[in-house]
Design an enzyme around this catalytic site. Structure first.
Site, PDB file in Angstrom:
ATOM      1  N   THR A 134      53.949  46.598  35.999  1.00 34.38           N
ATOM      2  CA  THR A 134      52.570  46.974  35.720  1.00 34.38           C
ATOM      3  C   THR A 134      52.413  48.489  35.714  1.00 34.38           C
ATOM      4  O   THR A 134      53.162  49.197  36.405  1.00 34.38           O
ATOM      5  CB  THR A 134      51.621  46.375  36.779  1.00 34.38           C
ATOM      6  N   ASP A 135      51.424  48.976  34.978  1.00 32.64           N
ATOM      7  CA  ASP A 135      51.155  50.415  34.993  1.00 32.64           C
ATOM      8  C   ASP A 135      50.566  50.865  36.332  1.00 32.64           C
ATOM      9  O   ASP A 135      50.523  52.059  36.634  1.00 32.64           O
ATOM     10  CB  ASP A 135      50.232  50.810  33.844  1.00 32.64           C
ATOM     11  N   GLU A 136      50.146  49.912  37.166  1.00 34.19           N
ATOM     12  CA  GLU A 136      49.531  50.273  38.443  1.00 34.19           C
ATOM     13  C   GLU A 136      50.511  50.934  39.407  1.00 34.19           C
ATOM     14  O   GLU A 136      50.094  51.578  40.371  1.00 34.19           O
ATOM     15  CB  GLU A 136      48.878  49.058  39.088  1.00 34.19           C
ATOM     16  N   TYR A 159      49.151  45.488  46.165  1.00 33.58           N
ATOM     17  CA  TYR A 159      49.732  44.866  44.971  1.00 33.58           C
ATOM     18  C   TYR A 159      50.652  45.837  44.255  1.00 33.58           C
ATOM     19  O   TYR A 159      51.813  45.530  43.950  1.00 33.58           O
ATOM     20  CB  TYR A 159      48.630  44.396  44.024  1.00 33.58           C
ATOM     21  N   LYS A 163      54.854  45.724  43.651  1.00 29.49           N
ATOM     22  CA  LYS A 163      55.501  45.764  42.337  1.00 29.49           C
ATOM     23  C   LYS A 163      56.413  46.983  42.213  1.00 29.49           C
ATOM     24  O   LYS A 163      57.481  46.909  41.590  1.00 29.49           O
ATOM     25  CB  LYS A 163      54.446  45.776  41.234  1.00 29.49           C
TER      26      LYS A 163
END
Length: 374
Positions: A134-136, A159, A163
């Protein structure tokens, strides 16, 4: 016939990927999914009669179960979608995110390494392990700039941290053991079969039921949106042509504030089911779906802006997004209108629409709760 093992294949993006593969490739697809609240076999009912499809209910953190699946199916590729993904839930209960996203990925990598090391040379060279990230993991951007593949990791939620940890393990298995890995970082997905806790399906659900549509903070947090089918096409491109050991950012150059997204969902619903035909809305004396929009206290650690630079995947692999946000949003809204029974089935006994991620520990150790609906 090549065999691809898809973990988390009963979830939102995973199930869309499975349907795409079976529709466009002559591959055998083996899905492993724990079937937590956000995974459902209803998402795979369109392919359940395809002889090339098989399903195994298992946790990727269960080393023995995953090893048995590898021994039986002898996969040529692994795509790991399996993850807990909802930021609000990670605020309430970070342990599940560590267990599935980090430890689960580690166990999957270990099984894969042991299996891959026993393959004959030609199969080892052609084997691929792809991590869907994810870009997060990159944290938050200011008003300008974009996330690139070499952007530093700066996760701000449990989260995102889980990741990021998984990504580092995947990279290390390539650098240490030579295992042929790939990593993708995608922006916000939307489309069919997305669990109704996420912004777009939640907005549709709330609007149709004439309930308050919550937007965190001032509504100006920005996300880059990509239609799920475009993302799945990008994954196929990375598997086919991506450089081993590399990572690729996937986005559609479609930045929207949360307030803009919700407003555009309301516009799409007005076209498909005008407010004047929605008895639930009429009963509230609201004249439009937009009247339901409500600003609520912000989420803890809410990243201000994400934006993806996807020039590498466009330049190296020839992939580009094809579906505009306006078109994708309209077909998504239409899908949820036609599949309201699906939404009810996957939510029943698991999610009642209430807001999550409200409790924060104050600096002095005192716990405070923010109120709001979602």
């Amino acid at each position: 016939m090549l065999t691809i093992l898809v973990t988390g294949g009963a979830g939102f993006i995973g199930s869309n990927f499975v349907r795409l593969v079976l529709g466009k490739r002559d591959w055998r697809v083996v899905v492993i999914d724990k079937l937590t609240y956000a995974g459902s076999l209803l998402n795979l009912r369109e392919v359940e009669d395809d002889p090339r499809y098989s399903f195994i209910q298992a946790d990727i953190a269960d080393h023995a179960a995953v090893s048995e699946a590898f021994d039986r199916w002898q996969p040529d590729m692994i795509v790991n979608f399996a993850a807990e993904t909802h930021v609000d839930r990670s605020i309430d209960g970070p342990r599940n995110f560590l267990t599935t996203n980090a430890i689960g990925t580690f166990e999957l990598l270990e099984v894969t390494r042991q299996y891959w090391s026993r393959l004959e040379l030609s199969r080892r060279r052609n084997f691929r392990f792809m991590q869907i990230s994810t870009d997060e993991v990159y944290g938050s951007l200011g008003d300008t700039g974009f996330f690139k593949e070499d952007s530093r990791y700066a996760p701000n939620s449990p989260y995102a941290a889980s990741k990021a940890s998984a990504d580092h393990f995947v990279r290390s298995y390539n650098k240490t053991y030579g295992m042929p890995t790939l990593i993708s970082h995608c922006s916000n997905n939307y489309g069919f079969n997305q669990y109704p806790e996420k912004l777009i399906p939640l907005t549709i659900s709330k609007a149709l039921a004439s309930e308050s549509i919550p937007i965190y903070g001032d509504g100006q947090n920005v996300r880059d949106w990509v239609f799920v089918a475009d993302h799945c096409e990008a994954i196929l491109a990375i598997l086919a042509r991506g450089r081993v050991g590399e990572q690729y950012n996937v986005g559609a150059k479609c930045e929207r504030t949360n307030l803009e997204v919700v407003s555009e969902v309301c516009t799409a619903l007005e076209e498909l089911m005008p407010a004047e035909h929605n008895n639930a809305l009429l009963a509230t004396r609201c004249k439009s779906y937009r009247d339901l929009i409500t600003l609520v206290p912000d989420r803890p650690g809410h990243d201000r802006r994400y934006a993806i630079d996807c020039s590498r995947i466009e330049r190296e692999l020839g992939w580009t997004s094809r579906i505009s946000f306006e078109m994708g949003l309209r077909v998504t809204a239409r899908w949820y209108l036609l599949n309201r029974s699906w939404s009810q089935s996957v939510k029943q006994g698991r999610y009642d629409g209430r807001r999550l991620g409200l409790t924060v520990v104050a600096p002095r150790g005192k716990e405070r709760a923010r109120t709001g609906t979602a």
